[in-house]
Design a protein around this motif. Structure first.
Motif: not given
Lengths: 108, 152
Positions: A95, B144-145, B147-148
Motif C-alpha cells: 500500500k 483498511d479493507r 476503507q477500500q
C-alpha cells in the motif's frame, strides 16, 4: 493454541535448537546426540522428550536402537505460523508503494 | 514469485527483522514516513501528532469497524532524513510493553530502495505472543479493507 505455544517454548531453548540442527542432517540415537553436548545425559534425554512431545522429533526403532528424526512437517508449521504477520506487513508495504507512486505521478 | 517482504524471527530471541525492497527512490520511501498525510494513507490511521525530530513524538489513532478507538504512540530518538529513524512504539491500552524500532532506509538506485526494520521487544515471550496474535494489526487490516470498500 496451547500446543502451538509449547512448540515455540520448545524451540526457545538453545540446546533444543542445537539438537534440531543436528538431526536435520541425519537421524541419530539419543546416545549419539548426547555425545555432542557437554550437558548431562539425563538433561539431553529431557530435551529429546520435550521435542518428541511437541512432534518436532519422531522416534524410529531400528533393532535395539531408537533413532530420532526431524519432523519437517512440524517445522513447516512454525514457519507458517509467522506467515500471517509477514503478510500483514507485505500488504501494508504494498500500500505504501502504491500511495507513493501515486504521489509521485501527481507531483509531475 | 519472490517475496518482497522478508521476516526474520529467530527462535528464542526478543527481536525480529523485517526487510522490504521498494520500486521507489529512497527519498519517496522516506517521505512516506515523514508526512502525516501520507502516513494516514498507507497506514490507514489518523495521525493526531507527528513531530519528526530527535525528542519528537507521534500519536496515531485508528477506529475499528465497531467504532472503538485504538491509540498507537511513541517517542522519536533519531531522525536522519533519508537514512534512519529510531523510535519507540506502544499500543496503548494493551498489556504489551513498549517496543524499540530501528528503521534504516537505503538507496538501491534511482528507483529502488530498501527498508530494514529491526524491532526489539521486552522479552522473547512477548515477541512470540505478538507474532502469534497480531490482533491489533487484524483490527487495522479489517479497517483498511473497510476503507477500500468505501472508497472504491
Amino acid at each position: 493454541m496451547n500446543l502451538r505455544r509449547d512448540v515455540f517454548q520448545a524451540i526457545a531453548d538453545p540446546t533444543r535448537r542445537a539438537i534440531l540442527m543436528l538431526v536435520a542432517s541425519q537421524a541419530l540415537t539419543a546416545g549419539a546426540i548426547a555425545a555432542r553436548f557437554d550437558t548431562a545425559r539425563p538433561t539431553v534425554s529431557r530435551h529429546l522428550q520435550i521435542l518428541t512431545e511437541c512432534e518436532l522429533l519422531t522416534q524410529q526403532q531400528s533393532g535395539r536402537e531408537i533413532y530420532y528424526h526431524l519432523n519437517p512437517q512440524k517445522m513447516k508449521e512454525i514457519a507458517e505460523f509467522i506467515e500471517p504477520f509477514r503478510q500483514m506487513w507485505e500488504e501494508r508495504f504494498d500500500k505504501l508503494e502504491r500511495v507513493m507512486k501515486n504521489y509521485k505521478s501527481n507531483k509531475q | 514469485m519472490e517475496r518482497k517482504t522478508k521476516l526474520h524471527a529467530e527462535p528464542g530471541r526478543q527481536e525480529l527483522v523485517i526487510t522490504r525492497e521498494f520500486d521507489l527512490p529512497v527519498s519517496l520511501l522516506f517521505k512516506a514516513y515523514e508526512e502525516a498525510g501520507l502516513v494516514e494513507q498507507w497506514m490507514g490511521t489518523r495521525v493526531v501528532k507527528l513531530d519528526c525530530r530527535k525528542h519528537g513524538s507521534y500519536l496515531f489513532e485508528t477506529a475499528d469497524p465497531k467504532g472503538n478507538k485504538h491509540l498507537f504512540s511513541g517517542t522519536i530518538h533519531e531522525f536522519v532524513p533519508g537514512q534512519k529513524i529510531t523510535r519507540t512504539f506502544e499500543m496503548e491500552g494493551t498489556p504489551f510493553d513498549v517496543q524499540l524500532e530501528f528503521l534504516e532506509f537505503e538507496s538501491l538506485g534511482d528507483d529502488a530502495s530498501k527498508l530494514t526494520m529491526h524491532v526489539v521487544y521486552r522479552s522473547a515471550a512477548i515477541r512470540d505472543q505478538l507474532l502469534q496474535m497480531p490482533f491489533e494489526w487484524g483490527i487495522n487490516m479489517a479497517h483498511d479493507r473497510l476503507q477500500q470498500i468505501m472508497t472504491n
